[in-house]
Design a protein around this motif. Structure first.
Motif, PDB file in Angstrom:
ATOM      1  N   CYS A  27       0.847  -1.197   0.000  1.00 38.72           N
ATOM      2  CA  CYS A  27       0.000   0.000   0.000  1.00 38.72           C
ATOM      3  C   CYS A  27       0.882   1.248   0.000  1.00 38.72           C
ATOM      4  N   VAL A  28       0.562   2.221  -0.844  1.00 39.14           N
ATOM      5  CA  VAL A  28       1.342   3.457  -0.884  1.00 39.14           C
ATOM      6  C   VAL A  28       0.916   4.429   0.218  1.00 39.14           C
ATOM      7  N   VAL A  29      -0.228   4.197   0.849  1.00 37.53           N
ATOM      8  CA  VAL A  29      -0.702   5.086   1.909  1.00 37.53           C
ATOM      9  C   VAL A  29      -0.028   4.757   3.234  1.00 37.53           C
ATOM     10  N   CYS A  30      -0.143   3.495   3.681  1.00 34.84           N
ATOM     11  CA  CYS A  30       0.425   3.118   4.988  1.00 34.84           C
ATOM     12  C   CYS A  30       1.829   2.528   4.857  1.00 34.84           C
ATOM     13  N   LYS A  31       2.250   2.260   3.640  1.00 36.62           N
ATOM     14  CA  LYS A  31       3.590   1.765   3.312  1.00 36.62           C
ATOM     15  C   LYS A  31       3.888   0.341   3.786  1.00 36.62           C
ATOM     16  N   GLY A  32       2.956  -0.325   4.468  1.00 39.65           N
ATOM     17  CA  GLY A  32       3.284  -1.639   4.978  1.00 39.65           C
ATOM     18  C   GLY A  32       2.282  -2.717   4.645  1.00 39.65           C
ATOM     19  N   GLY A  33       1.048  -2.336   4.415  1.00 39.07           N
ATOM     20  CA  GLY A  33      -0.011  -3.308   4.188  1.00 39.07           C
ATOM     21  C   GLY A  33       0.068  -3.967   2.826  1.00 39.07           C
ATOM     22  N   GLU A  34      -0.331  -5.204   2.791  1.00 42.03           N
ATOM     23  CA  GLU A  34      -0.428  -5.940   1.531  1.00 42.03           C
ATOM     24  C   GLU A  34      -1.811  -5.724   0.926  1.00 42.03           C
ATOM     25  N   LEU A  35      -1.874  -5.675  -0.406  1.00 42.45           N
ATOM     26  CA  LEU A  35      -3.151  -5.524  -1.103  1.00 42.45           C
ATOM     27  C   LEU A  35      -3.722  -6.890  -1.421  1.00 42.45           C
ATOM     28  N   ALA A  36      -5.045  -7.006  -1.291  1.00 42.36           N
ATOM     29  CA  ALA A  36      -5.733  -8.249  -1.606  1.00 42.36           C
ATOM     30  C   ALA A  36      -7.044  -7.896  -2.306  1.00 42.36           C
ATOM     31  N   PRO A  37      -7.529  -8.763  -3.191  1.00 36.27           N
ATOM     32  CA  PRO A  37      -8.807  -8.507  -3.857  1.00 36.27           C
ATOM     33  C   PRO A  37      -9.926  -8.372  -2.819  1.00 36.27           C
ATOM     34  N   GLY A  38     -10.784  -7.391  -3.056  1.00 39.50           N
ATOM     35  CA  GLY A  38     -11.912  -7.159  -2.162  1.00 39.50           C
ATOM     36  C   GLY A  38     -12.926  -6.248  -2.821  1.00 39.50           C
ATOM     37  N   LYS A  39     -13.749  -5.628  -2.004  1.00 43.27           N
ATOM     38  CA  LYS A  39     -14.765  -4.696  -2.499  1.00 43.27           C
ATOM     39  C   LYS A  39     -14.750  -3.450  -1.632  1.00 43.27           C
ATOM     40  N   THR A  40     -15.194  -2.351  -2.235  1.00 43.09           N
ATOM     41  CA  THR A  40     -15.249  -1.082  -1.522  1.00 43.09           C
ATOM     42  C   THR A  40     -16.487  -0.317  -1.958  1.00 43.09           C
ATOM     43  N   THR A  41     -16.767   0.766  -1.273  1.00 41.08           N
ATOM     44  CA  THR A  41     -17.837   1.682  -1.654  1.00 41.08           C
ATOM     45  C   THR A  41     -17.186   2.972  -2.144  1.00 41.08           C
ATOM     46  N   VAL A  42     -17.613   3.438  -3.312  1.00 45.52           N
ATOM     47  CA  VAL A  42     -17.069   4.664  -3.904  1.00 45.52           C
ATOM     48  C   VAL A  42     -18.127   5.754  -3.822  1.00 45.52           C
ATOM     49  N   LYS A  43     -17.722   6.916  -3.297  1.00 45.48           N
ATOM     50  CA  LYS A  43     -18.616   8.074  -3.224  1.00 45.48           C
ATOM     51  C   LYS A  43     -18.014   9.195  -4.063  1.00 45.48           C
ATOM     52  N   VAL A  44     -18.824   9.741  -4.993  1.00 45.75           N
ATOM     53  CA  VAL A  44     -18.343  10.816  -5.863  1.00 45.75           C
ATOM     54  C   VAL A  44     -19.347  11.964  -5.809  1.00 45.75           C
ATOM     55  N   GLN A  45     -18.862  13.150  -5.471  1.00 42.29           N
ATOM     56  CA  GLN A  45     -19.699  14.357  -5.491  1.00 42.29           C
ATOM     57  C   GLN A  45     -19.270  15.188  -6.683  1.00 42.29           C
ATOM     58  N   ARG A  46     -20.199  15.499  -7.553  1.00 44.85           N
ATOM     59  CA  ARG A  46     -19.940  16.327  -8.727  1.00 44.85           C
ATOM     60  C   ARG A  46     -20.998  17.413  -8.728  1.00 44.85           C
ATOM     61  N   GLY A  47     -20.626  18.617  -8.313  1.00 49.95           N
ATOM     62  CA  GLY A  47     -21.602  19.702  -8.211  1.00 49.95           C
ATOM     63  C   GLY A  47     -22.660  19.344  -7.186  1.00 49.95           C
ATOM     64  N   GLU A  48     -23.914  19.365  -7.596  1.00 50.94           N
ATOM     65  CA  GLU A  48     -25.031  19.042  -6.713  1.00 50.94           C
ATOM     66  C   GLU A  48     -25.376  17.553  -6.710  1.00 50.94           C
ATOM     67  N   THR A  49     -24.640  16.753  -7.461  1.00 51.34           N
ATOM     68  CA  THR A  49     -24.933  15.329  -7.587  1.00 51.34           C
ATOM     69  C   THR A  49     -23.986  14.507  -6.719  1.00 51.34           C
ATOM     70  N   LEU A  50     -24.557  13.597  -5.928  1.00 51.95           N
ATOM     71  CA  LEU A  50     -23.783  12.657  -5.135  1.00 51.95           C
ATOM     72  C   LEU A  50     -24.126  11.253  -5.620  1.00 51.95           C
ATOM     73  N   VAL A  51     -23.100  10.503  -6.020  1.00 53.78           N
ATOM     74  CA  VAL A  51     -23.286   9.122  -6.473  1.00 53.78           C
ATOM     75  C   VAL A  51     -22.509   8.212  -5.532  1.00 53.78           C
ATOM     76  N   ILE A  52     -23.197   7.197  -5.015  1.00 53.76           N
ATOM     77  CA  ILE A  52     -22.590   6.201  -4.133  1.00 53.76           C
ATOM     78  C   ILE A  52     -22.718   4.855  -4.836  1.00 53.76           C
ATOM     79  N   ILE A  53     -21.590   4.187  -5.024  1.00 57.47           N
ATOM     80  CA  ILE A  53     -21.595   2.885  -5.709  1.00 57.47           C
ATOM     81  C   ILE A  53     -21.012   1.853  -4.744  1.00 57.47           C
ATOM     82  N   LYS A  54     -21.815   0.848  -4.417  1.00 55.92           N
ATOM     83  CA  LYS A  54     -21.424  -0.187  -3.463  1.00 55.92           C
ATOM     84  C   LYS A  54     -20.849  -1.400  -4.176  1.00 55.92           C
ATOM     85  N   ASP A  55     -20.109  -2.190  -3.430  1.00 56.33           N
ATOM     86  CA  ASP A  55     -19.552  -3.472  -3.912  1.00 56.33           C
ATOM     87  C   ASP A  55     -18.664  -3.319  -5.145  1.00 56.33           C
TER      88      ASP A  55
END
Length: 74
Positions: free
Chosen positions: A3-31
């Motif tokens: 991981c480039v953020v914590c410098k020590g963690g290993e990456l593994a396949p998984g899922k996340t939730t992505v939140k994007v705000q564009r102007g007045e629009t908020l889009v949340i995408i799960k899994d």
């Protein structure tokens, strides 16, 4: 891969939730498939996944959606 953020963690396949705000629009995408750091939880998206998310956000903005919550589908 490390991981480039914590410098020590290993990456593994998984899922996340992505939140994007564009102007007045908020889009949340799960899994959203991602490589996720096992230590800090930082998620890294594949370029094809990122492009699909960007397309979904642009479509929501074009519809003048205020809030949209989706489940990722390939």
């Amino acid at each position: 891969m490390k991981c480039v953020v914590c410098k020590g963690g290993e990456l593994a396949p998984g899922k996340t939730t992505v939140k994007v705000q564009r102007g007045e629009t908020l889009v949340i995408i799960k899994d959203v498939p991602a490589d996720v750091c096992q230590d800090c939880g930082e998620a890294y998206l594949d370029s094809n996944v990122a492009k699909k998310i960007e397309q979904q956000v642009e479509e929501a903005v074009a519809r003048h959606t205020e809030i949209e919550i989706l489940r990722y589908a390939a």
